[in-house]
Design a protein around this motif. Structure first.
Motif, short mmCIF file in Angstrom:
data_model
loop_
_atom_site.label_atom_id
_atom_site.label_comp_id
_atom_site.label_asym_id
_atom_site.label_seq_id
_atom_site.Cartn_x
_atom_site.Cartn_y
_atom_site.Cartn_z
N ILE A 1 35.60 23.27 38.05
CA ILE A 1 34.17 22.93 38.13
C ILE A 1 33.71 22.93 39.58
O ILE A 1 32.61 23.41 39.90
N GLY A 2 34.56 22.43 40.48
CA GLY A 2 34.22 22.50 41.90
C GLY A 2 34.10 23.94 42.38
O GLY A 2 33.23 24.27 43.19
N ILE B 1 31.68 21.92 26.93
CA ILE B 1 30.25 21.62 27.08
C ILE B 1 29.50 22.94 27.18
O ILE B 1 29.83 23.81 27.99
N ARG B 2 28.48 23.13 26.36
CA ARG B 2 27.87 24.45 26.21
C ARG B 2 27.35 25.02 27.53
O ARG B 2 27.51 26.20 27.82
N ARG B 3 26.71 24.23 28.32
CA ARG B 3 26.14 24.73 29.57
C ARG B 3 27.25 25.16 30.54
O ARG B 3 27.06 26.07 31.33
N LEU B 4 28.41 24.50 30.45
CA LEU B 4 29.53 24.83 31.33
C LEU B 4 30.35 25.97 30.74
O LEU B 4 30.61 26.98 31.41
N SER B 5 30.82 25.82 29.52
CA SER B 5 31.58 26.86 28.79
C SER B 5 32.70 27.44 29.66
O SER B 5 32.76 28.63 29.92
N LEU B 6 33.60 26.55 30.08
CA LEU B 6 34.66 26.92 31.01
C LEU B 6 35.88 27.48 30.28
O LEU B 6 36.44 26.83 29.39
N ARG C 1 65.90 13.42 27.43
CA ARG C 1 65.46 14.55 26.61
C ARG C 1 64.20 15.18 27.21
O ARG C 1 63.39 14.48 27.83
N VAL C 2 64.04 16.48 27.00
CA VAL C 2 62.85 17.19 27.46
C VAL C 2 62.21 17.89 26.27
O VAL C 2 62.87 18.64 25.55
N HIS C 3 60.94 17.61 26.06
CA HIS C 3 60.17 18.28 25.00
C HIS C 3 59.03 19.04 25.67
O HIS C 3 58.22 18.46 26.39
N GLN C 4 58.99 20.36 25.45
CA GLN C 4 57.98 21.21 26.10
C GLN C 4 56.98 21.71 25.06
O GLN C 4 57.35 22.24 24.02
N VAL C 5 55.70 21.54 25.38
CA VAL C 5 54.61 21.92 24.48
C VAL C 5 54.05 23.27 24.95
O VAL C 5 53.78 23.44 26.13
N PRO C 6 53.87 24.23 24.05
CA PRO C 6 53.36 25.54 24.46
C PRO C 6 51.89 25.49 24.87
O PRO C 6 51.16 24.55 24.53
N SER C 7 51.46 26.54 25.57
CA SER C 7 50.09 26.62 26.05
C SER C 7 49.46 27.94 25.60
O SER C 7 50.16 28.88 25.22
N HIS C 8 48.13 28.00 25.65
CA HIS C 8 47.43 29.26 25.43
C HIS C 8 46.06 29.19 26.09
O HIS C 8 45.52 28.11 26.34
N VAL C 9 45.51 30.38 26.38
CA VAL C 9 44.22 30.47 27.06
C VAL C 9 43.09 30.38 26.03
O VAL C 9 43.13 31.05 24.99
N VAL C 10 42.10 29.54 26.34
CA VAL C 10 40.88 29.46 25.54
C VAL C 10 39.77 30.16 26.34
O VAL C 10 39.39 29.70 27.42
N VAL C 11 39.31 31.28 25.82
CA VAL C 11 38.33 32.10 26.55
C VAL C 11 36.92 31.62 26.22
O VAL C 11 36.53 31.54 25.05
N ARG C 12 36.17 31.29 27.27
CA ARG C 12 34.76 30.92 27.10
C ARG C 12 33.91 31.75 28.08
O ARG C 12 34.23 32.90 28.32
N GLY C 13 32.88 31.16 28.61
CA GLY C 13 31.89 31.95 29.31
C GLY C 13 32.10 32.18 30.79
O GLY C 13 31.32 32.91 31.41
N THR C 14 33.11 31.55 31.41
CA THR C 14 33.26 31.70 32.86
C THR C 14 34.24 32.79 33.27
O THR C 14 34.49 32.97 34.46
#
Length: 294
Positions: free
Chosen positions: A208-209, A238-243, A273-286
């Motif tokens: 955002i910065g 947030i619709r105006r941001l859509s990051l 113990r180590v538990h790793q959570v997967p990630s994925h890209v969420v594409v929006r307007g920026t």
């Protein structure tokens, strides 16, 4: 108990050696929206066990010279969840030998023998960078965050740039983890020649910065510069941001951290113990195609 309106006294239970029915949650900065989803997941898993979270702000205590860990231990909590990039975990290891600890959302390179629940920060940052590269960007810069998580996300960025044959175009700016620090770092980025057309930010606040600095310079996103954040906090949608952002399973990190801690409180022993959570890209307007060269 119902007829008399009896409520258990947590302090009396602690003095009797039966635990307090509370766990400590050590946060680094209460203003970071990333904590909201994690605390939601944590509370969701703790509530059926009748355990309440006691939240302590590490950043505030460090500024005035207090130890958040000591505060929680004096409250005789049954266990502690250290959330995010707090600097108190490793330094306090002698205090924690008899108190179950889970690290949520961060590794501790100075291992304190705690269970760990994290996102795959390397993969997430690599995915974010690959997203921009797939849109035709070549001049992609990274706004780096602090501590070990910052190192891991920088590594993911570098891996993607190297794999694309763009090692010579790698550029990293130290950006902290706040909107203000992201704005300052992006002003430095945009003063470079050639300036980047894509920016991978350490987190959503830094992103955002970055957007604010781009707009101040007369640039628009994604037409002139694409920006992608990390954590996919509620700000992002947030619709105006859509990051555009990396969704990193924050709610699941919270629920799994609670599961590990409840397990330890119940008497589970064994190696960390180590538990790793997967990630994925969420594409929006920026984020969008790289601008055509002039």
């Amino acid at each position: 108990m119902r007829e008399l309106g009896y409520e258990p006294n947590r302090l009396a239970r602690a003095l009797a050696g039966n635990g307090t029915g509370a766990i400590g949650v050590l946060l680094n900065d209460l203003r970071n929206p990333w904590y909201v989803d994690l605390l939601d997941g944590l509370s969701t898993a703790l509530e059926p066990a009748g355990i309440a979270p006691l939240i302590v702000d590490s950043a505030t205590n460090q500024r005035v010279g207090r130890s958040s860990i000591d505060i929680l231990v004096r409250q005789r909590v049954d266990g502690i969840v250290v959330v995010g990039t707090s600097g108190e975990g490793a330094r306090s290891s002698p205090t924690l030998r008899t108190t179950p600890v889970v690290l949520a959302g961060t590794y501790d390179p100075d291992d304190i023998g705690a269970d760990v629940v994290v996102n795959d920060d390397v993969a997430g940052a690599r995915q974010a960078t690959e997203h921009l590269l797939a849109l035709g960007h070549r001049h992609v810069s990274h706004l780096r965050g602090p501590q070990h998580v910052g190192e891991l996300r920088e590594l993911g960025y570098r891996q993607a740039m190297d794999a694309a044959g763009l090692t010579a175009l790698v550029h990293v700016e130290s950006a902290g983890m706040t909107e203000d620090s992201g704005h300052t770092a992006t002003r430095r980025l945009l003063a470079r020649h050639p300036r980047p057309t894509g920016i991978v930010a350490y987190n959503d606040l830094v992103a955002i910065g970055a957007l604010s600095a781009a707009y101040d310079a007369g640039l628009t996103a994604p037409e002139d510069v694409s920006v992608i954040g990390y954590d996919d906090t509620y700000f992002s949608s947030i619709r105006r941001l859509s990051l555009s952002s990396v969704e990193n399973g924050t709610f699941e990190i919270g629920t799994q951290a609670a599961t590990f801690l409840l397990d330890r409180i119940a008497g589970h022993v064994g190696p960390s113990r180590v538990h790793q959570v997967p990630s994925h890209v969420v594409v929006r307007g920026t984020s969008g195609p790289a601008p055509s060269p002039h």
